[in-house]
Design an enzyme around this catalytic site. Structure first.
Site, short mmCIF file in Angstrom:
data_model
loop_
_atom_site.label_atom_id
_atom_site.label_comp_id
_atom_site.label_asym_id
_atom_site.label_seq_id
_atom_site.Cartn_x
_atom_site.Cartn_y
_atom_site.Cartn_z
N GLU A 76 -4.88 2.37 19.10
CA GLU A 76 -6.28 2.74 18.87
C GLU A 76 -7.05 1.44 18.79
O GLU A 76 -6.91 0.69 17.82
CB GLU A 76 -6.40 3.54 17.58
N CYS A 119 -14.90 1.27 14.41
CA CYS A 119 -14.57 1.26 15.85
C CYS A 119 -15.53 2.15 16.62
O CYS A 119 -15.96 1.81 17.72
CB CYS A 119 -13.13 1.69 16.06
P1 NAD Z 1 -6.80 -7.29 14.91
O1 NAD Z 1 -6.35 -6.82 16.24
O2 NAD Z 1 -7.11 -8.72 14.73
O3 NAD Z 1 -5.67 -6.98 13.82
C1 NAD Z 1 -5.19 -5.68 13.59
C2 NAD Z 1 -3.85 -5.77 12.88
O4 NAD Z 1 -2.90 -6.40 13.75
C3 NAD Z 1 -3.85 -6.59 11.60
O5 NAD Z 1 -2.96 -5.99 10.69
C4 NAD Z 1 -3.31 -7.93 12.07
O6 NAD Z 1 -2.73 -8.68 11.04
C5 NAD Z 1 -2.26 -7.47 13.07
N1 NAD Z 1 -1.87 -8.47 14.08
C6 NAD Z 1 -2.51 -9.61 14.44
N2 NAD Z 1 -1.84 -10.21 15.46
C7 NAD Z 1 -0.76 -9.43 15.74
C8 NAD Z 1 0.30 -9.50 16.70
N3 NAD Z 1 0.38 -10.49 17.57
N4 NAD Z 1 1.20 -8.51 16.71
C9 NAD Z 1 1.12 -7.47 15.85
N5 NAD Z 1 0.14 -7.35 14.91
C10 NAD Z 1 -0.78 -8.32 14.86
O7 NAD Z 1 -8.03 -6.37 14.52
P2 NAD Z 1 -8.99 -6.52 13.26
O8 NAD Z 1 -9.92 -7.65 13.50
O9 NAD Z 1 -8.17 -6.46 12.02
O10 NAD Z 1 -9.79 -5.13 13.35
C11 NAD Z 1 -10.94 -4.96 14.10
C12 NAD Z 1 -10.64 -4.28 15.41
O11 NAD Z 1 -9.99 -3.04 15.17
C13 NAD Z 1 -11.88 -3.95 16.20
O12 NAD Z 1 -11.70 -4.24 17.56
C14 NAD Z 1 -12.02 -2.45 16.02
O13 NAD Z 1 -12.74 -1.78 17.02
C15 NAD Z 1 -10.61 -2.03 15.98
N6 NAD Z 1 -10.48 -0.72 15.38
C16 NAD Z 1 -10.16 0.36 16.18
C17 NAD Z 1 -10.07 1.64 15.66
C18 NAD Z 1 -9.72 2.83 16.50
O14 NAD Z 1 -9.32 3.84 15.94
N7 NAD Z 1 -9.85 2.79 17.81
C19 NAD Z 1 -10.31 1.83 14.29
C20 NAD Z 1 -10.65 0.74 13.52
C21 NAD Z 1 -10.72 -0.54 14.07
#
Ligand code: NAD
Length: 474
Positions: free
Chosen positions: A238, A272
């Protein structure tokens, strides 16, 4: 628990990392920075626990209902902690917790029973849904508890065990939630791990994991899918969104302005499915800009723990820097900040609620996901142009159409290339509906029975019917 003393930001102590209060910009606590051997042990316990957890659906239902009660009962401790590390107003933290408990109850009541398969041959085939094994749930910082529950509730209800990793920006409420759930569920069924990268990458690629369910940004989603490919674990992603709201000629601006404003600014725009761009008929553009700007100027911005706060800070320094950079770029390219347009002159990560007019359509604040309290309002001359602009993005999460003639609005909504389209509101989701982004916004389906089946695999038992024709495969 004694109140931890604030220390300068970004300090860490051996084995722990710092957690910052975005309302002050100061470190206020820390969380364990867990290492590969601890992760291996947690996944090992999740594998052992799975053999018992998957075996008894009735016991699972009872345990999930108990867990829902326990989450609700812990709300008074969870909510302030969530607000402290995430920044959102306390009422929104409470709503997040209530939603998490409701989700546990919803999935506790869902079951994937056996289904007969008939194709006219003398064969009795039955489809039986089976759990996958340990599931890795990786969650971002905007709705730490609500998004965690969107992953663990269906995964657990399906008979899987879960290893849950929150964002390092918001680990504390999830750790507390983990201990609340651990007390309600058998040992090893749900474990929270915290740490900085590469913990998430290790978890996604762990050979003991059978499904990686991830919410976060598009680039990290790609990395997660690549990691999970090592063990060919199932992946549900997501990802980000750049949802457009299209206002039609017959829209009643004053009637919808509050709803439209909050569809963009709730949780400081860090949603999001927030409205991230507004397309308005040129004739109404000045009126809509003014209506939104009035609201942006009137909204009470402050620490989430302060009573009366409607909008908290941006969650973290890199995110604030992105919002600031893209806003400055738009202003330098000729945009007008009709409200806001700058950081607030106070400690913490506060950005003034911003309404932008005259934004060049190729500005990053229009083409990318700003994920902050900044909203570009763009005029259009004909509807086809607006629909093409709304769809002209690599994202495909949601979209909305606003107008008085609901049939006409629905006909326009039907043309949006996204997973969910709303009329006269935005980002309202039922627990019972499927939730799936298209294009770069996601892979797989969450929510409702689809979320349950996303955590199950089909297993078919195939045997001949008793009788004269016992052979099968003819
Ligand atoms: P992010 O992708 O930076 O991090 C998300 C998670 O992944 C965190 O727990 C982070 O520590 C972890 N992570 C980081 N690098 C990783 C790797 N290489 N492998 C595995 N895990 C890793 O996102 P963010 O900045 O925390 O959140 C914001 C983003 O999330 C925005 O783009 C937003 O649109 C999206 N989001 C999407 C939804 C949806 O349902 N579509 C809902 C909420 C947020």
């Amino acid at each position: 628990m004694p109140t931890p003393q604030p220390r300068p930001t970004n300090t860490t102590r051996g084995g722990h990392f710092a957690v910052v209060d975005p309302a002050t910009g100061e470190v206020f606590d820390e969380a364990p920075d867990q290492q590969p051997e601890e992760l291996d042990a947690v996944v090992g316990r999740a594998q052992e626990a799975w053999h018992h957890w998957r075996a008894d659906p009735a016991a699972r239902t009872r345990a999930l209902l108990t867990a829902a009660d326990a989450v609700e009962a812990a709300g008074a401790d969870l909510a302030p902690l969530l607000t402290r590390e995430q920044g959102k107003p306390l009422a929104e933290s409470r709503a997040e917790i209530a939603r998490s408990a409701a989700r546990l109850r919803y999935f506790a009541g869902l079951h994937a029973g056996p289904q007969p398969i008939a194709d006219g041959r003398p064969v009795r085939s039955e489809l039986r849904w089976r759990a996958l094994g340990p599931v890795a749930a990786i969650v971002p910082w905007n709705f730490p508890l609500q998004l965690a529950s969107a992953k663990f509730a269906p995964a657990l209800a399906a008979g899987n065990t879960v290893v849950l990793k929150p964002s390092p920006f918001t680990p504390l409420a999830t750790r507390l939630l983990g201990s609340v759930l651990a007390a309600a569920l058998p040992e090893g069924v749900l474990t929270v791990v915290t740490g900085r990268e590469p913990l998430g990458a290790r978890l996604a690629a762990h050979p003991g994991i059978r499904h990686v369910t991830f919410t976060g940004s598009v680039p990290t989603g790609r990395a997660v899918a690549q990691g999970a490919a090592a063990s060919l674990a199932r992946v549900t992603l997501e990802l980000g969104g750049n949802d457009a709201a299209i206002l039609l000629e017959d829209v009643a601006v004053e009637r919808i302005a509050d709803r439209l404003f909050w569809a963009a600014f709730r949780n400081c725009g860090q949603v999001c499915m927030a409205v991230k761009r507004v397309y308005v008929p040129a004739r109404l553009h000045a009126q809509v800009v003014e209506a939104l700007a009035q609201r942006a100027k009137a909204v009470v911005v402050g620490a989430g723990l302060d009573p009366g706060t409607q909008l908290g800070p941006v969650n973290n320094a890199p995110q604030l820097a992105r919002v600031e950079r893209w806003t400055a770029q738009a202003l330098a390219a000729g945009a007008r900040a009709v409200a806001g347009g700058h950081r607030l002159d106070r400690p913490g990560y506060f950005f003034a609620p911003t309404i932008l007019a005259d934004v060049p359509p190729d500005s990053p604040v229009v083409t990318q996901e700003q994920f902050g309290p900044v909203l570009p309002v763009l005029p259009y001359r004909n509807l086809d142009e607006a629909v093409a602009a709304a769809n002209g993005t690599g994202f495909g999460l949601g979209g909305s159409v606003w107008g008085t003639d609901l049939d006409r609005a629905e006909a326009v909504a039907d043309r949006l290339e996204c997973g969910t389209a709303w009329i006269n509101h935005h980002a309202e989701l039922s627990l019972a509906q499927p939730f799936a982004g298209i294009k770069e916004s996601g892979v797989g389906v969450a929510g409702g029975p689809w979320g349950l089946y996303g955590n199950l695999r089909p297993f078919v038992v195939h045997r001949p019917e008793p009788g004269p024709e016992e052979e099968c495969g003819r």
